[in-house]
Design a protein around this motif. Structure first.
Motif, mmCIF file in Angstrom:
data_model
loop_
_atom_site.group_PDB
_atom_site.id
_atom_site.type_symbol
_atom_site.label_atom_id
_atom_site.label_comp_id
_atom_site.label_asym_id
_atom_site.label_seq_id
_atom_site.Cartn_x
_atom_site.Cartn_y
_atom_site.Cartn_z
ATOM 1 N N PRO A 39 0.821 -1.201 0.014
ATOM 2 C CA PRO A 39 0.129 -0.049 0.005
ATOM 3 C C PRO A 39 0.792 1.155 -0.034
ATOM 4 O O PRO A 39 0.548 2.344 -0.438
ATOM 5 C CB PRO A 39 -0.719 -0.197 1.243
ATOM 6 C CG PRO A 39 -0.077 -1.129 2.173
ATOM 7 C CD PRO A 39 0.767 -1.953 1.314
ATOM 8 N N ILE A 40 1.986 1.302 0.455
ATOM 9 C CA ILE A 40 2.760 2.376 0.563
ATOM 10 C C ILE A 40 4.402 2.062 0.104
ATOM 11 O O ILE A 40 4.715 0.970 0.386
ATOM 12 C CB ILE A 40 2.840 3.156 1.764
ATOM 13 C CG1 ILE A 40 3.376 2.003 3.068
ATOM 14 C CG2 ILE A 40 1.548 3.629 2.057
ATOM 15 C CD1 ILE A 40 3.397 2.746 4.222
ATOM 16 N N GLY A 41 5.065 3.027 -0.338
ATOM 17 C CA GLY A 41 6.362 2.668 -0.896
ATOM 18 C C GLY A 41 6.521 1.966 -1.964
ATOM 19 O O GLY A 41 7.740 1.248 -2.096
ATOM 20 N N GLN A 42 5.536 1.866 -2.823
ATOM 21 C CA GLN A 42 5.552 0.898 -4.007
ATOM 22 C C GLN A 42 6.469 1.472 -4.984
ATOM 23 O O GLN A 42 7.336 0.387 -5.454
ATOM 24 C CB GLN A 42 4.241 0.971 -4.639
ATOM 25 C CG GLN A 42 3.150 0.942 -3.725
ATOM 26 C CD GLN A 42 1.767 1.539 -4.427
ATOM 27 O OE1 GLN A 42 1.729 2.326 -5.327
ATOM 28 N NE2 GLN A 42 0.618 0.777 -4.198
ATOM 29 N N ILE A 43 6.738 2.595 -5.235
ATOM 30 C CA ILE A 43 7.658 2.841 -6.401
ATOM 31 C C ILE A 43 9.040 2.720 -5.840
ATOM 32 O O ILE A 43 9.868 2.414 -6.877
ATOM 33 C CB ILE A 43 7.526 4.768 -6.699
ATOM 34 C CG1 ILE A 43 6.007 4.737 -7.177
ATOM 35 C CG2 ILE A 43 8.672 5.218 -7.660
ATOM 36 C CD1 ILE A 43 5.822 6.281 -7.550
ATOM 37 N N ILE A 44 9.551 3.044 -4.690
ATOM 38 C CA ILE A 44 10.937 2.860 -4.428
ATOM 39 C C ILE A 44 11.241 1.138 -4.590
ATOM 40 O O ILE A 44 12.130 0.865 -4.894
ATOM 41 C CB ILE A 44 10.974 3.183 -2.909
ATOM 42 C CG1 ILE A 44 10.945 4.859 -3.013
ATOM 43 C CG2 ILE A 44 12.443 2.992 -2.242
ATOM 44 C CD1 ILE A 44 10.949 5.323 -1.319
ATOM 45 N N LEU A 45 10.252 0.539 -3.917
ATOM 46 C CA LEU A 45 10.571 -1.110 -3.982
ATOM 47 C C LEU A 45 10.340 -1.396 -5.295
ATOM 48 O O LEU A 45 11.324 -2.494 -5.705
ATOM 49 C CB LEU A 45 9.592 -1.666 -3.065
ATOM 50 C CG LEU A 45 9.961 -1.535 -1.758
ATOM 51 C CD1 LEU A 45 8.566 -2.100 -0.860
ATOM 52 C CD2 LEU A 45 11.312 -2.226 -1.386
ATOM 53 N N ALA A 46 9.578 -1.002 -6.080
ATOM 54 C CA ALA A 46 9.589 -1.446 -7.724
ATOM 55 C C ALA A 46 10.888 -1.176 -8.350
ATOM 56 O O ALA A 46 11.473 -1.950 -9.124
ATOM 57 C CB ALA A 46 8.218 -0.907 -8.182
ATOM 58 N N VAL A 47 11.445 0.033 -7.926
ATOM 59 C CA VAL A 47 12.784 0.328 -8.773
ATOM 60 C C VAL A 47 13.809 -0.460 -8.231
ATOM 61 O O VAL A 47 14.616 -0.860 -9.056
ATOM 62 C CB VAL A 47 12.733 1.841 -8.449
ATOM 63 C CG1 VAL A 47 14.528 2.312 -9.056
ATOM 64 C CG2 VAL A 47 11.761 2.898 -9.197
ATOM 65 N N LEU A 48 14.107 -0.617 -7.010
ATOM 66 C CA LEU A 48 15.031 -1.702 -6.623
ATOM 67 C C LEU A 48 14.694 -3.137 -7.002
ATOM 68 O O LEU A 48 15.877 -3.718 -7.448
ATOM 69 C CB LEU A 48 15.012 -1.760 -4.997
ATOM 70 C CG LEU A 48 15.301 -0.199 -4.352
ATOM 71 C CD1 LEU A 48 15.331 -0.348 -2.836
ATOM 72 C CD2 LEU A 48 16.642 0.060 -4.613
ATOM 73 N N PHE A 49 13.641 -3.717 -7.037
ATOM 74 C CA PHE A 49 13.295 -4.880 -7.493
ATOM 75 C C PHE A 49 13.656 -4.763 -9.075
ATOM 76 O O PHE A 49 14.243 -5.932 -9.726
ATOM 77 C CB PHE A 49 11.802 -5.318 -7.429
ATOM 78 C CG PHE A 49 11.804 -5.734 -5.718
ATOM 79 C CD1 PHE A 49 12.547 -6.190 -4.989
ATOM 80 C CD2 PHE A 49 10.501 -5.729 -5.343
ATOM 81 C CE1 PHE A 49 12.478 -6.576 -3.494
ATOM 82 C CE2 PHE A 49 10.157 -5.875 -4.009
ATOM 83 C CZ PHE A 49 11.256 -6.394 -3.256
#
Length: 188
Positions: free
Chosen positions: A56-66
Motif C-alpha cells: 500500500p505504501i512505498g511502492q515506487i521505491i521498492l519497484a525500482v529496486l526490484f
C-alpha cells in the motif's frame, strides 16, 4: 506509445547525478534497466503491477529496486505501481476483500477465521484481522493474475506489432517482385 513514453522519460544521466539517488546510483547505472525493449518492458510492467497491488505504501521505491535486480525497465515498473492511487484504491481493495472472502469460503478458511473471531472477545482488532486476511488473499490473486496477463500482453502486442510492420513494409516489395499468375516461366 513507446515513442511517446521515450520522449517524455527523464534522462538517465540527470537522474543518476541527483543527490537523492546517490546511495543507490550504482544499482541504477546499468543501461539494460533503462532500455525500452520487449523483455525489459514486460518485466517492468509485471513487476510494477505486482508491487502496486501488494504494497500500500512505498511502492515506487521498492519497484525500482526490484526492477534493477531483475533487469526490468525501471520507468515502466515505477509507472505501473500507480495502478493503486487514491482514486482506484477503494474499489480495488473492496474487490480484493470480496474476492478473498469468496476464495477463503471455497477452501474453508473464512469459516475458521470467523470461528476463531467468535470465540475471542469482539473488538476492532478481531474484525480487522478477519478482513485483512481476506483482503490480502484477494490482493495476492489480483497481483499474480495482473502480472501474468500484463507480461503475456506485452509479448503478444509486441509480436503483433512486428508482424504488422513486416507485412506493411514487405507488402510493397512483394508486389514488385512476385510474378503474376499469367506469366510464363523463363525458357532455358
Amino acid at each position: 506509445m513507446r515513442k511517446w513514453f521515450i520522449e517524455r522519460a527523464p534522462d538517465r544521466d540527470v537522474l543518476l547525478k541527483s543527490r537523492w539517488l546517490a546511495p543507490v546510483a550504482s544499482r541504477l547505472a546499468p543501461a539494460t534497466i533503462w532500455q525500452f525493449n520487449r523483455r525489459s518492458i514486460a518485466r517492468g510492467l509485471a513487476l510494477g503491477l505486482f508491487v502496486g497491488f501488494i504494497l500500500p505504501i512505498g511502492q515506487i521505491i521498492l519497484a525500482v529496486l526490484f526492477a534493477a535486480s531483475i533487469r526490468a525497465n525501471i520507468l515502466i515498473a515505477s509507472a505501473a505501481t500507480l495502478i493503486t492511487n487514491p482514486l482506484t484504491f477503494p474499489p480495488i481493495y473492496y474487490a480484493a476483500y470480496r474476492t478473498g472472502t469468496f476464495l477463503l469460503d471455497l477452501v474453508g478458511g473464512a469459516r475458521a477465521a470467523q470461528t476463531i473471531a467468535a470465540a475471542q472477545p469482539t473488538g476492532i482488532w478481531t474484525s480487522l484481522s478477519a478482513t485483512s486476511l481476506s483482503t490480502f488473499v484477494g490482493l495476492l490473486v489480483f497481483a499474480t493474475l495482473s502480472s501474468i496477463l500484463a507480461f503475456a500482453a506485452v509479448h503478444l502486442a509486441w509480436r503483433v506489432s512486428l508482424i504488422w510492420r513486416w507485412r506493411r513494409r514487405g507488402g510493397t516489395d512483394r508486389a514488385v517482385t512476385r510474378p503474376t499468375i499469367h506469366q510464363e516461366p523463363p525458357s532455358v
